[in-house]
Design an enzyme around this catalytic site. Structure first.
Site, PDB file in Angstrom:
ATOM      1  N   HIS A  93    -145.040   1.179  24.690  1.00  0.00           N
ATOM      2  CA  HIS A  93    -145.109   0.041  24.397  1.00  0.00           C
ATOM      3  C   HIS A  93    -145.925  -0.989  25.012  1.00  0.00           C
ATOM      4  O   HIS A  93    -147.162  -1.756  24.610  1.00  0.00           O
ATOM      5  CB  HIS A  93    -144.957  -0.806  23.430  1.00  0.00           C
ATOM      6  CG  HIS A  93    -143.531  -0.104  22.600  1.00  0.00           C
ATOM      7  ND1 HIS A  93    -142.850   0.410  21.836  1.00  0.00           N
ATOM      8  CD2 HIS A  93    -143.870   1.175  21.322  1.00  0.00           C
ATOM      9  CE1 HIS A  93    -141.917   1.803  20.607  1.00  0.00           C
ATOM     10  NE2 HIS A  93    -143.309   1.889  20.812  1.00  0.00           N
ATOM     11  N   HIS A 122    -147.612   1.920  13.827  1.00  0.00           N
ATOM     12  CA  HIS A 122    -146.628   2.574  15.143  1.00  0.00           C
ATOM     13  C   HIS A 122    -147.294   3.805  15.687  1.00  0.00           C
ATOM     14  O   HIS A 122    -147.342   4.069  16.805  1.00  0.00           O
ATOM     15  CB  HIS A 122    -145.620   2.075  15.022  1.00  0.00           C
ATOM     16  CG  HIS A 122    -144.838   2.004  16.127  1.00  0.00           C
ATOM     17  ND1 HIS A 122    -144.467   1.196  16.963  1.00  0.00           N
ATOM     18  CD2 HIS A 122    -144.851   3.025  17.484  1.00  0.00           C
ATOM     19  CE1 HIS A 122    -143.968   1.560  17.644  1.00  0.00           C
ATOM     20  NE2 HIS A 122    -143.784   2.436  17.887  1.00  0.00           N
ATOM     21  N   ASP A 155    -147.965   3.653  19.653  1.00  0.00           N
ATOM     22  CA  ASP A 155    -147.946   4.746  20.297  1.00  0.00           C
ATOM     23  C   ASP A 155    -149.298   6.058  21.013  1.00  0.00           C
ATOM     24  O   ASP A 155    -148.810   6.065  22.102  1.00  0.00           O
ATOM     25  CB  ASP A 155    -147.004   5.955  20.000  1.00  0.00           C
ATOM     26  CG  ASP A 155    -145.396   5.556  19.072  1.00  0.00           C
ATOM     27  OD1 ASP A 155    -145.103   4.108  20.682  1.00  0.00           O
ATOM     28  OD2 ASP A 155    -144.518   5.978  18.603  1.00  0.00           O
ATOM     29  N   HIS A 158    -144.925  11.306  20.855  1.00  0.00           N
ATOM     30  CA  HIS A 158    -145.334  11.163  22.454  1.00  0.00           C
ATOM     31  C   HIS A 158    -145.468  13.095  23.088  1.00  0.00           C
ATOM     32  O   HIS A 158    -146.717  12.784  23.813  1.00  0.00           O
ATOM     33  CB  HIS A 158    -143.610  11.007  23.556  1.00  0.00           C
ATOM     34  CG  HIS A 158    -143.839   9.506  22.416  1.00  0.00           C
ATOM     35  ND1 HIS A 158    -144.638   8.386  22.712  1.00  0.00           N
ATOM     36  CD2 HIS A 158    -143.115   8.914  21.923  1.00  0.00           C
ATOM     37  CE1 HIS A 158    -144.276   6.780  22.176  1.00  0.00           C
ATOM     38  NE2 HIS A 158    -143.007   7.868  21.620  1.00  0.00           N
TER      39      HIS A 158
HETATM   40 ZN   LIG Z   1    -143.090   3.193  19.669  1.00  0.00          ZN
END
Ligand SMILES: [Zn+2]
Length: 301
Positions: free
Chosen positions: A80, A237, A241, A264
């Protein structure tokens, strides 16, 4: 933005780490042109406390993106903060961290954006470089897919599909710009499911997690009394990311990143695949790109 950018002055922040639950003090400092984003663990005694924000130092992507140097110094949940640097186009910063994890703040990038804007940004007399995507690079990982495509305008396009009535299917395309990042993406918070959260707590994880720093979903819907910041906060969001994870390439990526159900893990796999194929990208300066844009407009016009 054709020159490299750093901070005009240092900025201090502190907050709770999402996973450790420990309070962490963080100082962002101006850094020399070309140094990039570098983390320094000021609480450690080891010889090399510095960890450059680089994709090839990513060790774990289970609950967030963790990077680690050769001496074992690590920093968790960088994404973030990295998204805030990427979103505003900040190139060179030393991030001093007195603890193992970036503070969670409110679960979005907005507090970091406010911190950076409070400190002020300063250009440096050095050309800003970017990674220009020259041909498609596609990866897949456990039902997730992602591809980098050449594009005139850098963008991130994400779709998600959750077996959950509040989230369901969402798709969003973000054309990268600092104004757009502030308005559309920066405030979108991380999210999780109450049942999974209870499992994580039992495993000693997510100790700092609360309704203060995440959207929490339970059988009733959104547990946060304030509700959502955007109806499609979840996919926004995921864009945030991805922007943070992609910035670990070491420079902005000029191309389209299109991802289905990203996390991720696949974001890092995609960056590694792109960077490993020397024919798939090349270094360009932002002024070269601006000239190329002018030339193509002139040809069309
Ligand atoms: Zn995140």
């Amino acid at each position: 933005m054709t020159e490299r950018t750093t901070l005009a002055q240092a900025a201090v922040s502190a907050g709770i780490g999402l996973h450790t639950g420990a309070r962490v003090r963080m100082v962002l400092k101006p850094a020399a042109a070309g140094s990039g984003i570098v983390f320094e663990r000021t609480d450690l005694d080891c010889a090399n406390r510095r960890i450059p924000a680089r994709f090839d130092l990513v060790r774990s992507t289970d609950l967030g993106t963790t990077i680690i140097n050769a001496d074992g110094a690590s920093v968790a949940t960088v994404e973030h903060l990295m998204a805030a640097f990427a979103g505003l186009g900040v190139d060179d910063v030393l991030v001093e961290l007195h603890g193992p994890e970036i503070p969670a703040m409110d679960g979005s990038s907005m507090p970091f954006i406010e911190l950076l804007e409070h400190a002020g940004l300063k250009t440096q007399p050095a050309p800003r470089r970017a990674i220009r995507v020259m041909k498609p690079v596609e990866v897949a990982l456990g039902g997730r897919t992602a591809v980098f495509l050449p594009a005139l305008k850098p963008a991130i396009d994400v779709s998600i599909d959750f077996d959950n009535a509040v989230i369901g299917r969402q798709q969003y395309r973000f054309e990268t710009s600092p104004e757009g990042f502030r308005k559309e993406i920066a405030a979108a918070r991380t999210f999780g499911f109450r049942r999974e959260y209870e499992t994580l707590l039992k495993a000693g994880l997510a100790r700092g997690g609360s309704l203060e720093n995440a959207v929490v979903l339970d059988d009733e819907g959104v547990a946060n009394p304030e509700g959502l910041r955007f109806a499609d906060e979840f996919v926004r969001h995921k864009i945030l990311d991805a922007l943070g994870d992609l910035y670990l390439a070491g420079a902005p990526i000029l191309g389209l990143y299109q991802a289905s159900r990203p996390g991720h893990g696949i974001n890092n796999v995609a960056v590694r695949a792109l960077m490993a194929d020397a024919s798939a990208w090349k270094w360009v300066t932002m002024s070269e790109m601006a000239e190329a844009g002018d030339a193509s407009r002139a040809l069309r016009g």
